[in-house]
Enzyme design. Structure first.
Site, PDB file in Angstrom:
ATOM      1  N   TYR A 167       0.858  -1.192   0.000  1.00 18.62           N
ATOM      2  CA  TYR A 167       0.000   0.000   0.000  1.00 18.62           C
ATOM      3  C   TYR A 167       0.893   1.241   0.000  1.00 18.62           C
ATOM      4  O   TYR A 167       1.767   1.390   0.850  1.00 18.62           O
ATOM      5  CB  TYR A 167      -0.904  -0.046   1.231  1.00 18.62           C
ATOM      6  CG  TYR A 167      -2.017   0.981   1.287  1.00 18.62           C
ATOM      7  CD1 TYR A 167      -2.197   1.948   0.314  1.00 18.62           C
ATOM      8  CD2 TYR A 167      -2.914   0.978   2.349  1.00 18.62           C
ATOM      9  CE1 TYR A 167      -3.225   2.866   0.382  1.00 18.62           C
ATOM     10  CE2 TYR A 167      -3.953   1.889   2.442  1.00 18.62           C
ATOM     11  CZ  TYR A 167      -4.110   2.832   1.453  1.00 18.62           C
ATOM     12  OH  TYR A 167      -5.128   3.749   1.536  1.00 18.62           O
ATOM     13  N   CYS A 168       0.658   2.135  -0.948  1.00 19.19           N
ATOM     14  CA  CYS A 168       1.365   3.423  -1.023  1.00 19.19           C
ATOM     15  C   CYS A 168       2.871   3.196  -1.057  1.00 19.19           C
ATOM     16  O   CYS A 168       3.368   2.414  -1.867  1.00 19.19           O
ATOM     17  CB  CYS A 168       0.923   4.319   0.135  1.00 19.19           C
ATOM     18  SG  CYS A 168       1.517   6.022   0.025  1.00 19.19           S
ATOM     19  N   VAL A 169       3.637   3.835  -0.163  1.00 14.02           N
ATOM     20  CA  VAL A 169       5.091   3.655  -0.189  1.00 14.02           C
ATOM     21  C   VAL A 169       5.473   2.226   0.178  1.00 14.02           C
ATOM     22  O   VAL A 169       6.530   1.732  -0.234  1.00 14.02           O
ATOM     23  CB  VAL A 169       5.772   4.677   0.750  1.00 14.02           C
ATOM     24  CG1 VAL A 169       5.415   4.437   2.207  1.00 14.02           C
ATOM     25  CG2 VAL A 169       7.282   4.646   0.594  1.00 14.02           C
TER      26      VAL A 169
END
Length: 602
Positions: free
Chosen positions: A337-339
C-alpha cells in the site's frame, strides 16, 4: 414586530457587551498561554524558530513569477488591467444590487466549494462583495502563474501550489469579521466561541511541542488495540525495523498461499484495520487468507542509519523467512500500500535479479507509484535545494518529525484538512467530531534519515526505479524482470498517488498487469468494504496507451473492488489447507496484536 420586519443586521450586533468584555479578557489570557507554549521549547533550544527557510523558498519561487510579468511593462499593465477590470465589474454589479436592480455575479464559487454555503454569502451585499473580490483575486493570481511562459515546469508547479496555499489561507471564510456565520456566532455568544477557541489553540500548540498540531478529531475517543486495530492476532516476529503480525483464522480451511501485507511506514498499518466494519484485514481473514501484516517501528535516533535496503531485508525479506517457517509455504501472495507498495516493487525487482522471484507468487499494489513522472503535488517538496535542507534537519536528530510529513499531506488538501478545522476549533470554539480515519491520520510516524533521503532522491527526484537505474543491495534493479501477475489498484481522486501515475507504472513490469481504478481517493477508495455499497470501480483492457483512452473503454461496476480482487487472487491459486493458528511449528508468540510498535506515538 413580525419576523418579516426584523432587521437582519441585528444578528451582527452584540447583545451583552459586559459578557463580551469578560470573554475578551479570557481570550487575552489564553492567548498568553498559546504564546508561552510556542516560545517555551524554543527558549530551551528544543525547537527552532519556524518558517524562515520555507518562507525563503516560497518568496524565491514567487519572485520568478513576478519577474516574468514585471520585466515587460506591457505585460505588467495587461495583468493589472485584467485585475482591475474584474474589480470594477464586481463593484458595478454590487451597486446595481444595492439599488434594487437584478444583477448576476461577475464570478461565483464552484458548486463543490464548501466555504461559501451560508446563504448570507449571496443575500448580503457586503459578504457577496467580499466573496467575489476574493475569488477574482485568487483566480487572477493563479492565472499569473499559468501564463508565465518563461518558467520551467517544476517552478511553475511549485508557484501554483504556493499561490493556492496562500489563496486558501486568505479566504474570507477564515476570518470572523468577513464570515457571516462566524460573525453571527460571535455576536450571539458574546465572544465565548473565541474564548473557547483560544483555549483549544493553546492546548494544540502545547501538544505539538511548540508547533501547532491541529486536532482533526477527538483523540480521547480512540485507543489502538481497544476500538481501532482490534482484529485478533499475534506478534510472531520482531526486530528493530518492524513487528510481524499473524492474524487468527476464522474459517476451517484457508488458501494454501499465505498473504503478506506491506503497509506504508508513513502513518501506521491500521488504516487497513480501523474497525470491525471497515477492516480489510478482518475481511481478508474471513475470505480464507492466512494474513500476515508488517507493523513498522516508529523510529527515533536509533534507526537513523536504517536505509531502504534495511527496510527491504529486515522488513519484507525477514517476514518472508518467518512465514515460510511457520506455514511451510515457500511462496506467498503480497499486497503493498502506497510507499509500502513501492518498497514491495523494489523487493520484487531485487528478488528477480538474484533469481528468487518465486518467493512471491503475485503482487497487489494499492495506490502505489513505481513511476514518479506524474507524482502530483508532492513533487513540489522535492528538488535539490529542499532535499538538502531536509537532510540537514534529519542529520540533527536522525529522523524527520512525523508532524512535517503530516503537514505536507494535509497541505495537498488544505481546504479539507486544514482550514475547516482552524475555523471549527479556534474560531467557533468547538471540539471536532470523533472520526477513526482522522485519528489514524493524526497518528503520524517519524522517518529514518537514511531511508527517507534515499526514497526522496531515487523515487521523487530521479525516478530511478522506473528507469531501471535504482541501485540497492549491490544490484541494479529492473522492474521489467518482474514477471509475476500484478493487480494494480489506483483511486480516481488520489492526491498522493494520482491514477495517471499508477497507470504509467503498469508499463514498468514484465508480466501481466490487471489495472483497476476505484472511485474516491487515496484512503476511501482503498478502504471500501462491500457491505457499505459505496463508490464504484472500473476494469478494462491491458493498461496501454493513456489513462484517458483506457477509461473510455473501461467497464464500470458499482460498489467495492474487494470482491473483484478476491476473485483475481483465487484465480492464481485456490488450493486450500487446514486453517493455521499463530504459534504453529514452534513459532514464538511475542505478544498479542496489534503489538507494541504501533502504539508508540510521536
Amino acid at each position: 414586530m413580525t419576523g418579516e420586519d426584523t432587521n437582519p443586521m441585528l444578528q451582527y450586533i452584540l447583545n451583552n457587551p459586559e459578557e463580551f468584555a469578560k470573554n475578551l479578557s479570557e481570550i487575552a489570557e489564553n492567548g498568553g498561554k498559546a504564546l508561552a507554549a510556542y516560545l517555551e521549547p524554543r527558549e530551551k533550544g528544543e525547537a527552532a524558530m519556524a518558517g524562515s527557510e520555507e518562507m525563503n523558498a516560497v518568496v524565491k519561487t514567487l519572485a520568478e513569477v513576478g519577474n516574468y510579468w514585471m520585466k515587460d511593462p506591457s505585460r505588467a499593465i495587461e495583468a493589472q488591467t485584467k485585475l482591475w477590470s474584474g474589480y470594477m465589474g464586481i463593484w458595478s454589479s454590487t451597486l446595481k444590487r444595492m439599488a434594487g436592480e437584478e444583477s448576476e455575479p461577475i464570478i461565483a464559487p464552484s458548486s463543490s466549494d464548501k466555504r461559501f454555503k451560508d446563504s448570507q454569502w449571496e443575500e448580503n451585499n457586503f459578504f457577496d462583495f467580499i466573496k467575489q473580490m476574493y475569488l477574482q483575486t485568487s483566480t487572477w493570481a493563479e492565472d499569473l502563474v499559468e501564463d508565465a511562459e518563461d518558467l520551467d515546469d517544476h517552478t511553475r508547479h511549485k508557484a501554483g501550489f504556493y499561490v493556492k496555499q496562500i489563496s486558501n489561507a486568505m479566504a474570507p471564510s477564515n476570518f470572523v469579521l468577513t464570515n457571516p456565520e462566524l460573525l453571527r456566532e460571535t455576536m450571539s455568544s458574546n465572544g465565548s466561541n473565541l474564548a473557547k477557541g483560544m483555549k483549544l489553540l493553546a492546548e494544540d500548540i502545547k501538544a505539538g511541542h511548540g508547533d501547532l498540531r491541529i486536532r482533526q478529531t477527538d483523540p480521547d475517543k480512540f485507543q489502538v488495540g481497544v476500538n481501532v486495530a482490534v482484529t485478533p492476532g499475534k506478534i510472531v516476529e520482531q526486530n528493530d525495523v518492524c513487528q510481524l503480525i499473524q492474524y487468527s483464522p476464522t474459517t476451517e480451511d484457508v488458501l494454501k498461499r499465505p498473504l503478506l501485507i506491506v503497509p506504508p511506514w508513513i502513518n501506521k498499518y491500521y488504516i487497513l484495520d480501523l474497525n470491525q466494519e471497515k477492516s480489510f484485514i478482518k475481511w481478508a481473514v474471513e475470505q480464507g487468507h492466512t494474513v500476515f501484516v508488517i507493523s513498522w517501528i516508529n523510529p527515533d535516533e536509533k534507526q537513523a542509519d536504517k536505509s531502504f535496503e534495511h527496510y527491504m531485508r529486515e522488513g519484507i525479506l525477514n517476514s518472508l523467512d518467518r512465514i515460510r517457517k511457520t506455514t511451510q509455504q515457500t511462496t506467498v501472495n503480497a499486497i503493498g500500500y502506497c510507499v509500502g507498495g513501492t518498497l514491495l516493487a523494489t523487493t520484487l525487482a531485487y528478488l528477480a535479479k538474484i533469481g528468487e522471484q518465486d518467493r512471491i507468487a503475485s503482487a497487489t499494489f494499492l495506490a502505489t507509484q513505481v513511476d514518479f513522472t506524474h507524482a502530483g503535488d508532492l513533487k513540489v517538496f522535492v528538488d535539490e535545494e529542499q532535499i538538502e535542507l531536509l537532510e540537514h534537519r534529519m542529520e540533527q536528530k536522525g529522523y524527520l518529525d512525523g508532524s512535517k510529513i503530516a503537514t505536507a499531506f494535509n497541505m495537498l488538501r488544505s481546504n479539507d484538512l486544514i482550514w475547516p478545522y482552524v475555523v471549527n476549533n479556534y474560531l467557533r470554539g468547538k471540539e471536532p467530531f470523533p472520526f477513526d480515519l482522522l485519528y489514524w491520520n493524526a497518528d503520524s510516524t517519524r522517518m529514518p534519515a537514511a531511508n527517507h533521503s534515499y526514497y526522496l532522491r531515487n523515487c521523487y527526484q530521479d525516478n530511478t526505479l522506473a528507469r531501471g537505474e535504482m541501485e540497492l543491495a549491490g544490484e541494479k534493479l529492473d522492474l521489467n524482470q518482474v514477471e509475476i501477475p500484478i493487480y494494480n489498484l489506483a483511486t480516481k481522486e488520489d492526491h498522493i498517488a494520482p491514477a495517471k501515475s499508477v497507470f504509467k507504472g503498469c508499463s514498468c513490469f514484465g508480466g501481466p498487469v490487471e489495472y483497476v481504478m476505484s472511485g474516491s481517493g487515496h484512503i476511501a477508495g482503498v478502504v471500501n468494504p462491500p457491505h457499505l455499497k459505496k463508490y464504484k470501480y472500473w476494469t478494462g483492457s491491458k493498461p496501454e496507451g493513456s489513462l484517458e483512452e483506457w477509461t473510455q473503454d473501461a467497464s464500470e461496476t458499482p460498489g467495492s473492488w474487494w470482491p473483484h480482487w478476491q476473485k483475481w487472487i483465487t484465480s492464481q491459486d485456490d488450493n486450500r489447507v487446514k486453517a493455521r493458528k499463530p504459534g504453529a511449528r514452534r513459532t514464538k508468540i511475542i505478544e498479542d496484536a496489534p503489538g507494541s510498535y504501533v502504539k508508540v506515538r510521536v
